[in-house]
Design an enzyme around this catalytic site. Structure first.
Site, PDB file in Angstrom:
ATOM      1  N   ALA A 117       6.355 -51.721 -25.552  1.00 53.12           N
ATOM      2  CA  ALA A 117       6.524 -50.288 -25.304  1.00 53.12           C
ATOM      3  C   ALA A 117       7.493 -49.670 -26.302  1.00 53.12           C
ATOM      4  O   ALA A 117       8.322 -50.353 -26.911  1.00 53.12           O
ATOM      5  CB  ALA A 117       7.032 -50.071 -23.883  1.00 53.12           C
ATOM      6  N   ILE A 167      10.153 -47.929 -25.893  1.00 55.48           N
ATOM      7  CA  ILE A 167      11.570 -48.105 -25.622  1.00 55.48           C
ATOM      8  C   ILE A 167      12.055 -49.470 -26.095  1.00 55.48           C
ATOM      9  O   ILE A 167      13.201 -49.627 -26.520  1.00 55.48           O
ATOM     10  CB  ILE A 167      11.876 -47.897 -24.121  1.00 55.48           C
ATOM     11  N   ALA A 168      11.178 -50.465 -26.055  1.00 52.66           N
ATOM     12  CA  ALA A 168      11.536 -51.782 -26.577  1.00 52.66           C
ATOM     13  C   ALA A 168      11.630 -51.741 -28.098  1.00 52.66           C
ATOM     14  O   ALA A 168      12.552 -52.306 -28.695  1.00 52.66           O
ATOM     15  CB  ALA A 168      10.505 -52.822 -26.144  1.00 52.66           C
ATOM     16  N   SER A 173       2.620 -59.491 -25.518  1.00 53.88           N
ATOM     17  CA  SER A 173       1.773 -58.323 -25.323  1.00 53.88           C
ATOM     18  C   SER A 173       0.436 -58.794 -24.791  1.00 53.88           C
ATOM     19  O   SER A 173       0.089 -59.976 -24.900  1.00 53.88           O
ATOM     20  CB  SER A 173       1.591 -57.572 -26.650  1.00 53.88           C
ATOM     21  N   LEU A 202       7.526 -52.624 -19.067  1.00 58.70           N
ATOM     22  CA  LEU A 202       6.134 -52.368 -18.734  1.00 58.70           C
ATOM     23  C   LEU A 202       5.997 -51.091 -17.912  1.00 58.70           C
ATOM     24  O   LEU A 202       6.994 -50.557 -17.411  1.00 58.70           O
ATOM     25  CB  LEU A 202       5.574 -53.556 -17.941  1.00 58.70           C
ATOM     26  N   LYS A 259      14.194 -48.885 -15.805  1.00 61.08           N
ATOM     27  CA  LYS A 259      14.105 -47.962 -14.673  1.00 61.08           C
ATOM     28  C   LYS A 259      12.758 -47.242 -14.717  1.00 61.08           C
ATOM     29  O   LYS A 259      12.182 -47.086 -15.794  1.00 61.08           O
ATOM     30  CB  LYS A 259      15.283 -46.972 -14.713  1.00 61.08           C
ATOM     31  N   ASP A 298      10.039 -40.922 -13.834  1.00 61.22           N
ATOM     32  CA  ASP A 298      10.376 -41.022 -15.257  1.00 61.22           C
ATOM     33  C   ASP A 298      11.745 -40.430 -15.563  1.00 61.22           C
ATOM     34  O   ASP A 298      12.593 -41.088 -16.172  1.00 61.22           O
ATOM     35  CB  ASP A 298       9.306 -40.324 -16.092  1.00 61.22           C
ATOM     36  N   THR A 303      24.164 -39.972 -27.998  1.00 64.96           N
ATOM     37  CA  THR A 303      23.754 -38.928 -28.930  1.00 64.96           C
ATOM     38  C   THR A 303      24.702 -37.746 -28.800  1.00 64.96           C
ATOM     39  O   THR A 303      25.389 -37.581 -27.799  1.00 64.96           O
ATOM     40  CB  THR A 303      22.314 -38.461 -28.631  1.00 64.96           C
TER      41      THR A 303
END
Length: 323
Positions: free
Chosen positions: A9, A11-12, A32, A69, A92, A171, A251
């Site tokens: 994904a 984010i990974a 994967s 995932l 999360k 999300d 950030t």
């Protein structure tokens, strides 16, 4: 710690795996459903082993797994990792509802492995400092928190798939709920308007009120439909705290404002990779056997609020949150 990553994904790719390189830990395996994707990911990030299935990775020589995932797959692969004696850092939301989160926690406890929800902003110095400074606010009476995300691909991807646990509540809404609970404790009841005017199949905008003991309240707003914004305001009898970019930490602007009678302070923080900090804390919990701050019980409390907000829309009124 040798880590395996279940899934390639974004984010990974963009956040977690690069963060691991800033620590003493190492990603030694990637898996994967596509062997080609796994091989490409491994080549990009210098990971020594790649697998064309998640099950193969679980049988390899890793100490723990990171699970980015789709939400609806978290429970299955957390339990399967636990079956192999592997500790789990799961993105999360930990689960799609409170009952599932509790089951995951109980299962990992029985298998003797650590399970931690990757709610990374909870481990960031600014958040920890805000928790401490909130003691100067007197009695905290209200929290106003929101997270809007203007998605580039609309509507597409797992965020819009109800079968995979999509929707803005799971999300981005969980961040606002988490921060409300952080400063006010556990809500007694909730009410919400949950909307999907474009008929995407999942909620795309949610506004809610959380009611706490003593007349204290939290307002939350989360959306896939509005321009990017994040905020957190904590109001007490003696002052208030405010932070922008409250959840995508690391950030700019990386600061908060504290306003008290006759005093206005802005505290700033050096940019530090929140995913690296999160991993360091996870490794510490694994080593010491200490229960994580963001464990399954904590996740279940946030997800109970998600469940309540959705039920509120169905019945058109307030919903009690079980203790």
């Amino acid at each position: 710690m040798n880590l395996g990553v279940l899934g390639t994904a974004g984010i990974a790719h963009h956040s977690f795996v690069p963060a691991v390189a800033k620590t003493d830990h190492e990603v030694t395996a990637i898996a994967s459903r596509s062997e080609e994707r796994a091989e490409n990911f491994a080549e990009t990030h210098g990971i020594p082993r790649s697998f064309g299935s998640y099950g193969e990775l679980l049988e390899s020589d890793v100490d723990a797994v990171y699970i980015p995932l789709p939400n609806a797959l978290h429970a299955e692969w957390t339990k399967r990792a636990a079956d192999h004696g592997l500790h789990v850092l799961c993105e999360k939301p930990l689960a799609v509802n409170a009952e599932e989160a509790r089951e995951m926690g109980d299962y990992c406890d029985q298998q003797g492995v650590t399970l931690m929800e990757a709610m990374m902003f909870r481990y960031y110095p600014r958040t920890e400092r805000m928790e401490d400074v909130a003691k100067e606010l007197g009695v905290v009476r209200s929290v106003d928190a929101g997270f809007h995300s203007s998605l580039r691909h609309w509507p597409a991807g797992t965020r819009f798939d109800p079968e995979l646990g999509g929707g803005c509540l799971l999300d981005v809404g969980v961040y606002a709920i988490e921060v409300a609970r952080l400063f006010l404790g556990e809500p007694e009841r909730v009410v919400a308007r949950v909307a999907d005017p474009e008929e995407t199949g999942v909620e795309t905008h949610v506004s809610g009120i959380l009611a706490f003991s003593g007349g204290r309240t939290a307002q939350l707003d989360c959306s896939f439909r509005l321009q990017d914004v994040q905020y957190c305001r904590v109001e007490g009898t003696d002052g208030r705290l405010h932070a922008d970019r409250a959840f995508s930490v690391g950030t700019d602007p990386n600061e908060f404002e504290l306003r008290l009678p006759g005093r206005h302070v802005t505290e700033s923080f050096e940019s530090t990779d929140p995913y690296a900090l999160e991993l360091e804390r996870f490794a510490e919990y694994v080593e010491t056997g200490q229960r994580p701050r963001t464990d399954a019980r904590e996740a279940a409390r946030t997800l109970a609020v998600v469940d309540g907000l959705r039920e509120s829309e169905e019945i058109g009124g307030w919903v009690d949150i079980p203790e």
